[in-house]
Design a protein around this motif. Structure first.
Motif, PDB file in Angstrom:
ATOM      1  N   GLU A 161      -2.194   8.444   5.038  1.00  0.00           N
ATOM      2  CA  GLU A 161      -3.096   7.591   5.804  1.00  0.00           C
ATOM      3  C   GLU A 161      -3.810   8.264   6.973  1.00  0.00           C
ATOM      4  O   GLU A 161      -4.890   7.841   7.369  1.00  0.00           O
ATOM      5  CB  GLU A 161      -2.317   6.379   6.353  1.00  0.00           C
ATOM      6  N   ALA A 180     -11.713   3.770  -2.074  1.00  0.00           N
ATOM      7  CA  ALA A 180     -10.844   4.302  -1.021  1.00  0.00           C
ATOM      8  C   ALA A 180     -10.250   5.629  -1.477  1.00  0.00           C
ATOM      9  O   ALA A 180     -10.155   5.914  -2.674  1.00  0.00           O
ATOM     10  CB  ALA A 180      -9.731   3.307  -0.710  1.00  0.00           C
ATOM     11  N   ASP A 186     -20.800   5.319   7.283  1.00  0.00           N
ATOM     12  CA  ASP A 186     -19.918   5.751   6.191  1.00  0.00           C
ATOM     13  C   ASP A 186     -20.626   5.407   4.890  1.00  0.00           C
ATOM     14  O   ASP A 186     -20.923   4.245   4.626  1.00  0.00           O
ATOM     15  CB  ASP A 186     -18.585   5.002   6.316  1.00  0.00           C
ATOM     16  N   ARG A 209     -20.589   5.925   0.575  1.00  0.00           N
ATOM     17  CA  ARG A 209     -19.712   6.303  -0.536  1.00  0.00           C
ATOM     18  C   ARG A 209     -20.376   5.996  -1.880  1.00  0.00           C
ATOM     19  O   ARG A 209     -21.044   4.985  -2.031  1.00  0.00           O
ATOM     20  CB  ARG A 209     -18.373   5.554  -0.448  1.00  0.00           C
ATOM     21  N   HIS A 226      -7.286   8.428  -2.126  1.00  0.00           N
ATOM     22  CA  HIS A 226      -5.905   8.382  -2.605  1.00  0.00           C
ATOM     23  C   HIS A 226      -5.404   9.797  -2.860  1.00  0.00           C
ATOM     24  O   HIS A 226      -6.186  10.737  -3.023  1.00  0.00           O
ATOM     25  CB  HIS A 226      -5.808   7.572  -3.898  1.00  0.00           C
ATOM     26  N   SER A 274      -5.917  -5.529   2.211  1.00  0.00           N
ATOM     27  CA  SER A 274      -5.089  -4.337   2.301  1.00  0.00           C
ATOM     28  C   SER A 274      -5.128  -3.817   3.727  1.00  0.00           C
ATOM     29  O   SER A 274      -5.963  -4.224   4.533  1.00  0.00           O
ATOM     30  CB  SER A 274      -5.577  -3.258   1.336  1.00  0.00           C
ATOM     31  N   HIS A 275      -4.193  -2.891   4.030  1.00  0.00           N
ATOM     32  CA  HIS A 275      -4.028  -2.416   5.404  1.00  0.00           C
ATOM     33  C   HIS A 275      -3.815  -3.611   6.329  1.00  0.00           C
ATOM     34  O   HIS A 275      -4.332  -3.667   7.441  1.00  0.00           O
ATOM     35  CB  HIS A 275      -5.220  -1.582   5.872  1.00  0.00           C
ATOM     36  N   GLN A 310      -6.653  -2.769  -3.465  1.00  0.00           N
ATOM     37  CA  GLN A 310      -7.230  -2.833  -2.116  1.00  0.00           C
ATOM     38  C   GLN A 310      -8.649  -3.402  -2.149  1.00  0.00           C
ATOM     39  O   GLN A 310      -9.476  -3.094  -1.300  1.00  0.00           O
ATOM     40  CB  GLN A 310      -7.227  -1.462  -1.439  1.00  0.00           C
ATOM     41  N   ASP A 344       0.846  -1.191   0.000  1.00  0.00           N
ATOM     42  CA  ASP A 344       0.000   0.000   0.000  1.00  0.00           C
ATOM     43  C   ASP A 344       0.886   1.247   0.000  1.00  0.00           C
ATOM     44  O   ASP A 344       1.581   1.512   0.976  1.00  0.00           O
ATOM     45  CB  ASP A 344      -0.922  -0.021   1.219  1.00  0.00           C
ATOM     46  N   GLN A 358     -17.468  10.733  -0.152  1.00  0.00           N
ATOM     47  CA  GLN A 358     -17.723  10.099   1.148  1.00  0.00           C
ATOM     48  C   GLN A 358     -18.516  11.038   2.057  1.00  0.00           C
ATOM     49  O   GLN A 358     -18.253  12.246   2.101  1.00  0.00           O
ATOM     50  CB  GLN A 358     -16.416   9.743   1.857  1.00  0.00           C
ATOM     51  N   SER A 381     -12.533   3.972  -7.550  1.00  0.00           N
ATOM     52  CA  SER A 381     -11.860   3.644  -6.294  1.00  0.00           C
ATOM     53  C   SER A 381     -12.790   3.953  -5.133  1.00  0.00           C
ATOM     54  O   SER A 381     -13.277   5.074  -4.993  1.00  0.00           O
ATOM     55  CB  SER A 381     -10.567   4.444  -6.148  1.00  0.00           C
TER      56      SER A 381
END
Length: 444
Positions: A146, A375, A305, A307, A377, A400-401, A212, A111, A232, A373
């Motif tokens: 991050e 997530a 959350d 998205r 970035h 991931s993570h 991810q 990552d 988000q 995506s």
């Protein structure tokens, strides 16, 4: 220096054959091994928090590798690290490629770091095969993305794009009470230490990153062409009812805050599924008070959350869901309040650059698909200031993570080869076309 030959029948530059992919795979593996010596965590994986000792070691390792690749290496005042291959023309902005070096706690090897390794390997190959570019190429190891140490994200790219200013950093402190400004100064960065972080000379940014997620692996694809990064919205919802005895209070007389929260969470899941695959809604944290097994919860708190890649759809979904939540609270005679604490708009990638990524994949015979995506970035931060693009390579099992995240050398090499193609298009191709046109005129 010898130049790569166009792939027969396409007229597009590409690595000459399997030998180049093997070379890229070996170089990226070596680079990741060098980066992976920094920040190994006793609990597994890697922990490189912004400005920590492990972070500084990692940036030094990247610096050595950039220097070994023949790049001019420098830091900016925020701690972003660059390896520069100077172009012959100063008329157009530099082409920037790379990713972030920081990690979450016990994160994986790939990552962020994979994007840095691919950037160094790609520019190194281009320099050796094609000589000096027309437009300046820069590999970048961004100092932070991050938000693992301080309660802010994208400090590195945000400082470059003007979202943040190192001479006036946010009033943020880590868990030990060390402020961002203090940590930056202790690591040797801050105003006056290096070049200004703010950049206005960048013409494009291209980021290679692990997906991810598991889409590319499940569909047996080599590359994801990222059309945009989702917007988000995040809330904390609080419900208040009445705590009472679990055995003596009939169901019909209860004002159970936790039951209300559970109904809302399930409804969020149902509504997200009804909106289609692109919509996701996650209740990641739930708590109840007084939190006793034999007492009805008088209060419940949960986070949500949400998205989606389209701003209007995201707004519509959230408005509808909020109204549903209010109806559930009213039917259960619960007090209800929602606090929204994140509202990030979707970030579309540059259409022309997306086409260049698709062309690169096609020219290499790679199997690709368009995707969004889910997530955040660094590319989304840069997209507001100059053209940006992303290409994804597969993540094993979608992990991931995590110390278990993995992308094979072959998958990384295919992504790096595509990155080479895109960088060549941006930094070399027009010059080559002009030379070709001139030769054509001479023949006439």
């Amino acid at each position: 220096m010898a130049k790569l030959q166009p792939q027969e029948g396409t007229g597009a530059w590409r690595p000459a054959g399997p030998g180049d992919l093997q070379e890229l795979a070996g170089r990226i593996t070596a680079l990741l091994d060098a980066f992976g010596r920094c920040g190994a965590d006793p609990d597994g994986g890697y922990t490189r928090y912004l400005y920590s000792g492990a972070w500084q070691e990692a940036q030094c390792a990247v610096s050595r590798e950039m220097d070994a690749a023949g790049l001019s290496v420098y830091y900016d005042e925020a701690g972003n690290l660059f390896g520069r291959l100077e172009g012959s023309s100063a008329e157009e902005g530099a082409v920037l490629t790379g990713s972030h070096i920081d990690t979450v706690r016990c994160g994986g090897l790939y990552d962020g770091a994979a994007g840095i390794a691919a950037a160094v390997a790609a520019i190194e190959l281009l320099h050796r095969r094609c000589g000096q570019p027309r437009r300046t190429l820069e590999a970048v190891s961004l100092c932070e993305e991050e938000g693992s140490r301080f309660p802010l994200t994208f400090w590195g790219s945000g400082s470059i794009a003007g979202r943040y200013a190192p001479d006036a950093p946010p009033e943020a402190a880590d868990r030990s009470g060390v402020t961002l400004a203090e940590a930056m100064k202790a690591a040797g960065f801050g105003p006056g230490t290096h070049r200004s972080a703010r950049r206005t000379d960048i013409g494009a940014f291209v980021e290679l990153h692990i997906e991810q997620g598991a889409v590319l692996e499940q569909e047996r694809l080599d590359l994801g062409v990222v059309l945009g990064i989702v917007g988000q919205r995040r809330w904390t919802f609080t419900l208040r009812g009445e705590a009472n005895h679990a055995g003596t209070t009939p169901m019909r007389l209860r004002r159970d805050a936790l039951a209300g929260a559970c109904e809302m969470i399930l409804e969020a899941e149902r509504q997200a599924c009804a909106y289609g695959e692109a919509m996701v809604a996650t209740a990641g944290s739930v708590s109840a008070a007084p939190g006793l097994s034999n007492v009805i919860a008088g209060q419940a708190v949960f986070t949500l959350d949400v998205r989606h890649p389209d701003a209007e759809t995201l707004q519509s979904f959230c408005d509808e869901l909020y109204g549903i939540f209010e109806g559930i609270a009213a039917s259960r005679e619960l007090e209800f309040a929602g606090e929204q604490w994140m509202n990030v708009l979707p970030a579309p990638m540059d259409a022309r650059l997306c086409e260049a990524v698709e062309a690169a994949a096609k020219g290499l015979g790679l199997r690709s698909r368009r995707m969004y995506s889910g997530a955040g970035h660094d590319a989304q931060v840069f997209s507001g200031s100059f053209p940006a693009a992303m290409l994804f390579v597969p993540s094993s099992k979608g992990l991931s993570h995590s110390p278990e995240e993995y992308t094979s050398p072959e998958q990384l090499a295919r992504g790096a080869a595509a990155l080479c193609n895109v960088l060549y298009t941006l930094a070399y191709e027009e010059e080559e076309k002009e030379k070709g046109d001139s030769q054509h005129e001479n023949v006439r």
